[in-house]
Scaffold this motif. Structure first.
Motif, short mmCIF file in Angstrom:
data_model
loop_
_atom_site.label_atom_id
_atom_site.label_comp_id
_atom_site.label_asym_id
_atom_site.label_seq_id
_atom_site.Cartn_x
_atom_site.Cartn_y
_atom_site.Cartn_z
N SER A 18 51.45 21.01 20.38
CA SER A 18 51.49 21.74 19.12
C SER A 18 50.14 22.39 18.78
CB SER A 18 51.91 20.82 17.98
OG SER A 18 50.95 19.79 17.83
N GLU A 19 49.04 21.89 19.37
CA GLU A 19 47.72 22.45 19.10
C GLU A 19 47.34 23.53 20.10
OE1 GLU A 19 44.86 19.35 18.91
OE2 GLU A 19 45.82 18.37 17.22
N TYR A 20 48.08 23.66 21.20
CA TYR A 20 47.75 24.59 22.26
C TYR A 20 48.37 25.95 21.97
CZ TYR A 20 47.64 26.82 26.81
OH TYR A 20 47.45 27.71 27.83
N GLN A 21 47.53 26.98 21.96
CA GLN A 21 48.02 28.34 21.80
C GLN A 21 47.43 29.17 22.93
OE1 GLN A 21 47.06 30.22 18.09
NE2 GLN A 21 48.24 32.04 18.55
N PRO A 22 48.25 29.70 23.83
CA PRO A 22 47.71 30.43 24.96
C PRO A 22 47.08 31.75 24.53
CG PRO A 22 50.10 30.57 24.92
CD PRO A 22 49.70 29.61 23.84
N VAL A 23 46.04 32.14 25.24
CA VAL A 23 45.39 33.42 25.01
C VAL A 23 46.22 34.49 25.71
CG1 VAL A 23 43.33 34.77 25.49
CG2 VAL A 23 43.11 32.38 24.82
N ASP A 24 46.48 35.59 25.00
CA ASP A 24 47.32 36.65 25.55
C ASP A 24 46.70 38.00 25.24
OD1 ASP A 24 49.61 37.79 26.76
OD2 ASP A 24 50.47 38.15 24.79
N ILE A 25 46.77 38.92 26.20
CA ILE A 25 46.33 40.30 26.01
C ILE A 25 47.46 41.21 26.47
CG2 ILE A 25 44.69 42.09 26.69
CD1 ILE A 25 42.62 39.93 27.11
N GLY A 86 48.19 57.78 38.47
CA GLY A 86 48.13 56.78 39.53
C GLY A 86 48.23 55.37 38.99
N THR A 87 47.96 54.42 39.86
CA THR A 87 48.00 53.00 39.53
C THR A 87 46.58 52.51 39.27
OG1 THR A 87 49.94 52.66 40.92
CG2 THR A 87 48.67 50.70 40.32
N TYR A 88 46.41 51.75 38.19
CA TYR A 88 45.11 51.21 37.80
C TYR A 88 45.26 49.74 37.41
CZ TYR A 88 43.55 56.05 37.57
OH TYR A 88 43.23 57.34 37.89
N TYR A 89 44.11 49.10 37.25
CA TYR A 89 44.07 47.69 36.87
C TYR A 89 43.02 47.51 35.78
CZ TYR A 89 46.57 47.39 41.21
OH TYR A 89 47.49 47.59 42.21
N LEU A 90 43.44 46.96 34.64
CA LEU A 90 42.52 46.62 33.57
C LEU A 90 42.13 45.16 33.74
CD1 LEU A 90 41.09 47.12 30.79
CD2 LEU A 90 43.16 46.17 29.77
N GLN A 91 40.82 44.89 33.82
CA GLN A 91 40.33 43.52 33.86
C GLN A 91 39.70 43.21 32.51
OE1 GLN A 91 36.81 42.57 36.21
NE2 GLN A 91 37.69 40.57 36.69
N ALA A 92 40.14 42.13 31.89
CA ALA A 92 39.57 41.63 30.64
C ALA A 92 38.92 40.29 30.97
CB ALA A 92 40.64 41.47 29.58
N LYS A 93 37.60 40.21 30.77
CA LYS A 93 36.87 39.03 31.21
C LYS A 93 35.97 38.52 30.10
CE LYS A 93 34.27 37.58 35.26
NZ LYS A 93 33.67 38.02 36.52
N SER A 94 36.03 37.22 29.86
CA SER A 94 35.15 36.55 28.89
C SER A 94 35.04 35.09 29.29
CB SER A 94 35.72 36.67 27.48
OG SER A 94 36.82 35.79 27.31
N GLU A 95 34.42 34.31 28.42
CA GLU A 95 34.35 32.87 28.66
C GLU A 95 35.73 32.23 28.57
OE1 GLU A 95 31.50 31.13 26.02
OE2 GLU A 95 29.91 32.48 26.65
N LEU A 96 36.64 32.87 27.82
CA LEU A 96 37.97 32.30 27.57
C LEU A 96 39.05 32.81 28.51
CD1 LEU A 96 37.96 32.72 23.69
CD2 LEU A 96 37.45 30.65 24.99
N ILE A 97 38.84 33.97 29.10
CA ILE A 97 39.93 34.60 29.84
C ILE A 97 39.38 35.45 30.97
CG2 ILE A 97 40.04 36.65 28.36
CD1 ILE A 97 43.12 36.46 28.59
N ASN A 98 40.14 35.56 32.02
CA ASN A 98 39.89 36.52 33.10
C ASN A 98 41.26 37.00 33.53
OD1 ASN A 98 38.91 38.14 35.10
ND2 ASN A 98 38.19 36.46 36.41
N LYS A 99 41.67 38.12 32.96
CA LYS A 99 43.03 38.61 33.16
C LYS A 99 42.99 40.02 33.73
CE LYS A 99 47.47 39.09 30.86
NZ LYS A 99 48.25 38.75 29.71
#
Length: 107
Positions: A18-25, A86-99
């Motif tokens: 109940s305390e866990y909330q996933p990080v989402d982008i 074309g095709t691309y990739y967005l990278q979101a990077k921090s201490e909390l996430i690497n997506k």
């Protein structure tokens, strides 16, 4: 003396569901034509930096920007109309996430 099997359960923290909330982008629309919007949720701290990078299909970085987790929580837009189709990739990077989020750029 404790055996390895007796000691292991003590070493791992317990996560209460109940305390866990996933990080989402989220990135939309996909395919991108002119503007793209990024939104996120689940960040515990709203002042952390997130490094955004866009890579083309060959792995070359074509765009980068630093934003805060607060900006993702409220939503942020960027003009990517200058990208070639074309095709691309967005990278979101921090201490909390690497997506990495794949997306299509259309004309």
């Amino acid at each position: 003396t404790l055996s390895l099997h007796e000691a292991l359960p003590i070493c791992f923290p317990v996560t209460i569901a109940s305390e866990y909330q996933p990080v989402d982008i989220r990135l939309f629309p996909n395919p991108v034509q002119q503007y793209v919007r990024l939104e996120g949720n689940g960040f515990s701290e709203l002042d952390q930096q997130i490094w955004l990078s866009v890579f083309d299909a060959g792995g070359k970085r074509v765009w980068e920007q630093t934003i805060t987790t607060y900006q993702l929580e409220v939503g942020v837009s960027f003009f990517w109309g200058w990208l070639q189709a074309g095709t691309y990739y967005l990278q979101a990077k921090s201490e909390l996430i690497n997506k990495v989020i794949p997306f299509i750029k259309s004309n």
